[in-house]
Design a protein around this motif. Sequence first.
Motif: not given
Length: 146
Positions: A24-32, A72-76, A81-93
């Motif tokens: 499963t591919s994930a693209t994580l946008y973060k502060n450098p 609801l802003h998270g750190c990154h 897929g079609d979903y957005l995960f904001e911040g430090h979301v546990p992999v179980e969720s």
Amino acid sequence: MKHLKTLTMAALMTFPLSGLAAETSATLYKNPNCGCCAEYAKYLEQNGFDVEAIDTNDLAQLKAEHNVPEKLHGCHTTLIGDYLFEGHVPVESVAKVLDEEPFIQGLSVPGMPLGSPGMTGEKRGPLEVYTLAFEPTDTPEVYATH
């Protein structure tokens, strides 16, 4: 059908979460300059995700483009897929959303809670994961508590 769903869930429970996320591919946008974002990317990789981390100095613009409410802003921001995960979301969720495919925009763990995936420090209580609805509300729904 119910029997098949029970068998499927039983089979999934015998495999680690990394098996759920395999390929499963994930693209994580973060502060450098943010170390916890890089740690969260490693956390996803350790759980079977193929993570592309993209440094950006304009996370606020990305969050605005995806209509993420400021509270609801998270750190990154991570797109899977079609979903957005904001911040430090546990992999179980994350895995549950990808498996069940609910009609939501994604999930959020606002801020940078100590002890959350990718964050150092001792966890100071339950970690609440909020639903990112397509139509943001003043009272976001708790999706899960870890």
